[in-house]
Design an enzyme around this catalytic site. Structure first.
Site, PDB file in Angstrom:
ATOM      1  N   HIS A 197       0.781  -2.611   0.379  1.00 40.07           N
ATOM      2  CA  HIS A 197       0.784  -4.072   0.471  1.00 40.07           C
ATOM      3  C   HIS A 197       1.879  -4.469   1.457  1.00 40.07           C
ATOM      4  O   HIS A 197       2.938  -3.843   1.495  1.00 40.07           O
ATOM      5  CB  HIS A 197       1.151  -4.709  -0.880  1.00 40.07           C
ATOM      6  CG  HIS A 197       0.008  -4.873  -1.834  1.00 40.07           C
ATOM      7  ND1 HIS A 197       0.148  -4.691  -3.195  1.00 40.07           N
ATOM      8  CD2 HIS A 197      -1.285  -5.219  -1.642  1.00 40.07           C
ATOM      9  CE1 HIS A 197      -1.011  -4.929  -3.791  1.00 40.07           C
ATOM     10  NE2 HIS A 197      -1.897  -5.246  -2.875  1.00 40.07           N
ATOM     11  N   CYS A 229       6.719  -8.261  -6.086  1.00 40.49           N
ATOM     12  CA  CYS A 229       5.367  -8.153  -6.643  1.00 40.49           C
ATOM     13  C   CYS A 229       5.235  -8.892  -7.972  1.00 40.49           C
ATOM     14  O   CYS A 229       4.150  -9.323  -8.352  1.00 40.49           O
ATOM     15  CB  CYS A 229       4.998  -6.694  -6.919  1.00 40.49           C
ATOM     16  SG  CYS A 229       5.114  -5.613  -5.521  1.00 40.49           S
TER      17      CYS A 229
HETATM   18  N1  ARG Z   1      -0.378  -1.338  -9.444  1.00 37.80           N
HETATM   19  C1  ARG Z   1      -0.473  -2.474  -8.641  1.00 37.80           C
HETATM   20  C2  ARG Z   1      -1.498  -2.241  -7.535  1.00 37.80           C
HETATM   21  O1  ARG Z   1      -1.575  -1.128  -7.063  1.00 37.80           O
HETATM   22  C3  ARG Z   1       0.852  -2.834  -8.041  1.00 37.80           C
HETATM   23  C4  ARG Z   1       0.813  -4.100  -7.270  1.00 37.80           C
HETATM   24  C5  ARG Z   1       2.077  -4.390  -6.565  1.00 37.80           C
HETATM   25  N2  ARG Z   1       2.019  -5.683  -6.012  1.00 37.80           N
HETATM   26  C6  ARG Z   1       2.451  -6.008  -4.806  1.00 37.80           C
HETATM   27  N3  ARG Z   1       2.406  -7.234  -4.461  1.00 37.80           N
HETATM   28  N4  ARG Z   1       2.846  -5.115  -3.924  1.00 37.80           N
HETATM   29  O2  ARG Z   1      -2.217  -3.091  -7.161  1.00 37.80           O
END
Ligand code: ARG
Length: 699
Positions: free
Chosen positions: A168, A264
């Site tokens: 992300h 996050c």
């Molecule tokens: N386990 C979640 C996923 O893989 C973690 C999300 C983390 N969120 C972020 N905005 N980076 O989607």
């Protein structure tokens, strides 16, 4: 508490690592402690409450990642673009977030089905509100960026993520107050790094190292001059302090196990809209047409992979699958890219594999005038080895002198490939990628990649397989010789060291070779062997170094220099056997290209490389087959000058060399990993067999 900033969080009541959808989750399924997670989350909540107004959304059972509210959607003013999760595991969160947004007075925009976008995890506002940075590559699709621009009415800058640990944008990129940027450059491709550098001045860029990146240092909540984060190194803390930021660490290790941290776990819900900021068209798109055995020949896969691997995205608009074995398929694919530069890059590669950008409706090729001898306009189209056509004044014309890495020059006589140094000021040169196509056989079901045979290498394939390739090559050599065709050999000194000289000599004397290309070395060692029985001082019979042998090759060079040329040395009787001898005797032209390490050199060695390239090119004209025998550099040079359609056989003991040389993406090249002396000996045996059989039949 600053009233003006509002943040949405979701308590970890149902948080756990239940599945694996990113590399951080691997090995962590059910390994996180709920208690510790709750404590850590409470701490973060507490810290943030001092800085902003925190609102909560009710957690839901069965969607453990709902704690990561950053992924709910992307908010600007009272508009929100709702996330469409890439992984089914998280899609269950969508209705809850949608409800919350609706209940809180937002206008909710929903993306088309199958167009993933993961909210503020992949979309980060410049903290001065000037534009929106948007990530793609793992979770969000590039094509979603056009919708963001349109619905949020803001300029969107697309950044491509290339390291799956930073899947992300908010895991490796964090815009800060005052126009600063905290980011991890290695997580982005080169184009994206350029884009970042063009928007954020060096003094404002805080590039972090890997140790901080893997602690999620970029996954920070920035409120004013405060940066709330899991953990940073002392160095980074100091660096940030120097720019006026205060770091507040709050451990979030339990959430790192799911691939998330501070940022996050939060979503900014009041992002102010700046006036006079408006949408751009962030994504360029073009439609390409494909025809042929798209599935059997792997063209479809190749096309789609190529688009994505080069930073683009696609939508298949049409696919007509040919139903019979022989019926071709047709496809129409819309390709998108974050900039016209990336688009041109993708399209020129697609042109290479035979994709056509809108055939009849194609625009004319774009032409620019060279303003300096030997220099092309910056975005000139770089030619490849495939038969190419360009559209000029509404007509497709064939490019002459096809070769690799040239520019295409348009004149009254038509179009031709020309290398940079031959360009003249005022030349009309094709730029960009419009109105260019390669004409590939659509009817070939054969795999395009070259065949490769391993012999000595790791015992992967049997001797028998090399024999089979040699049988095929021998047969083709015979065909070419009998119809008066042309075979050119590129050979390195290894041919001599491995005892291949007598075999290559035989091929030449029997009329299988019409040209020889090499450097100083092949000729020197061949002559040394002919005159003194050694190659670089090693006795070719006994295989051991001869006393004083290291001087042999210089002696030989010196002798030949006295005669003025190899041909004269042969005529005088000094040389009476070997490769060079046979070339002279049978009028087989050769070109020897010099290099920085050449001793002597021999009088025939062309030390002016531009002239040497010209000699090579001339000798290669009209060639049917090229045998590349253990010489990487000369072979690469030859490969670049040679259009597709010429059969190439690359023999080398080093598989990497064979792969490099035979990887022309065309069926005509064959790679053989083996000892070159052995290869030549097998080839001669096979040719003898063929001749024997031939005589038997005609008797
Ligand atoms: N386990 C979640 C996923 O893989 C973690 C999300 C983390 N969120 C972020 N905005 N980076 O989607």
């Amino acid at each position: 508490m600053t009233d003006s900033i509002r943040i949405l969080m979701c308590a970890p009541d149902y948080y756990d690592v239940d599945y694996v959808i990113n590399p951080w989750m691997e090995g962590n399924v059910h390994k996180s402690s709920r208690d510790r997670a709750v404590k850590q989350w409470d701490m973060l909540h507490h810290v943030l409450q001092d800085l902003a107004q925190v609102e909560l959304i009710t957690p839901q059972q069965g969607v453990p990642d709902m704690v990561f509210t950053a992924n709910a959607g992307m908010i600007l003013g009272d508009q929100v673009v709702l996330s469409r999760f890439y992984h089914p595991e998280r899609q269950g969160e969508e209705p809850y977030f949608q409800q919350w947004f609706a209940d809180n007075g937002f206008t909710v925009h929903e993306l088309p089905r199958d167009l993933p976008f993961e909210g503020a995890g992949d979309a980060l506002l410049d903290r001065q509100g000037r534009w929106l940075w948007a990530g793609y590559g793992f979770r969000s699709e590039l094509d979603s960026h056009s919708y963001l621009a349109k619905w949020l009415d803001i300029e969107v800058l697309s950044l491509r993520l290339i390291d799956n640990r930073f899947y992300h944008l908010d895991t490796c990129f964090c815009p800060l107050s005052g126009g600063y940027l905290l980011y991890y450059p290695s997580a982005f491709d080169a184009y994206s790094n350029h884009l970042i550098e063009s928007r954020v001045p060096a003094a404002k860029r805080i590039a972090i190292a890997e140790n901080d990146a893997v602690n999620f240092a970029c996954n920070a909540v920035n409120v004013g001059q405060n940066i709330v984060v899991n953990k940073v190194s002392d160095r980074l803390r100091e660096q940030l302090a120097q720019t006026g930021f205060q770091v507040i660490e709050t451990p979030l290790t339990e959430f790192l196990k799911a691939g998330g941290a501070a940022k996050c776990l939060t979503l900014r819900i009041n992002e102010p809209v700046l006036e006079n900021v408006h949408a751009n068209e962030p994504v360029a798109s073009r439609v390409v047409h494909l025809q042929g055995h798209l599935l059997d020949a792997g063209v479809m896969n190749e096309t789609l992979d190529l688009v994505v691997d080069n930073g683009g995205s696609f939508k298949v608009l049409n696919f007509n699958l040919g139903t019979e074995r022989n019926s071709p398929s047709q496809a129409e694919v819309r390709v998108s890219a974050p900039s016209t530069r990336v688009m041109d890059e993708i399209i020129s590669r697609l042109i290479q594999i035979g994709a056509i950008t809108a055939d009849d409706t194609a625009q004319n090729a774009t032409i620019a005038i060279s303003d300096l001898d030997g220099v092309a306009p910056d975005d000139f189209y770089v030619s490849n080895i495939y038969p190419t056509e360009v559209k000029i004044e509404g007509k497709w014309i064939r490019v002459q002198k096809q070769r690799m890495d040239g520019a295409i020059v348009i004149s009254n006589d038509g179009a031709e490939c020309r290398i940079l140094r031959d360009l003249k000021k005022g030349d009309r040169i094709v730029i960009g990628s419009e109105g260019i196509r390669t004409v590939r056989k659509a009817d070939s079901r054969e795999k395009r990649s070259s065949e490769e045979f391993s012999f000595m290498g790791a015992g992967v394939s049997s001797e028998r397989r090399v024999e089979l390739v040699v049988e095929k090559i021998a047969w083709e050599l015979r065909q070419i010789r009998d119809r008066g065709g042309k075979v050119v050999v590129t050979a390195g000194p290894v041919v001599i060291h491995t005892g291949g000289a007598k075999h290559l000599s035989q091929l030449i004397s029997e009329g299988y070779v019409q040209g020889l290309l090499g450097g100083n070395a092949i000729a020197v060692h061949d002559l040394e062997q002919a005159l003194m029985g050694t190659s670089l001082g090693v006795d070719m019979q006994k295989g051991i170094p001869v006393r004083g042998g290291h001087r042999h090759h210089l002696n030989v060079i010196n002798k030949v220099r006295r005669y003025g040329s190899i041909a004269k040395a042969v005529e005088s009787g000094l040389v009476s056997k070997g490769i060079m001898y046979e070339c002279v005797k049978h009028n087989v032209p050769f070109a020897l290209a010099g290099s920085i390490r050449d001793d002597g050199p021999l009088p025939d060695t062309q030390m002016d490389l531009i002239k040497a390239q010209a000699e090579y090119a001339q000798l290669l004209e009209g060639t049917d087959m090229i045998l590349m025998l253990s010489t990487m550099l000369h072979s690469i040079g030859v490969g670049n000058m040679t259009p597709a359609g010429v059969k190439m056989v690359c023999v080398d003991i080093n598989p990497a060399v064979v792969t490099k040389l035979s990887d022309r993406g065309s069926v005509e090249s064959v790679g053989v990993v083996t000892d070159v002396g052995l290869f030549l000996s097998l080839l001669n045996k096979q040719l003898e067999k063929l001749t024997g059989r031939y005589q038997l039949i005609t008797k």
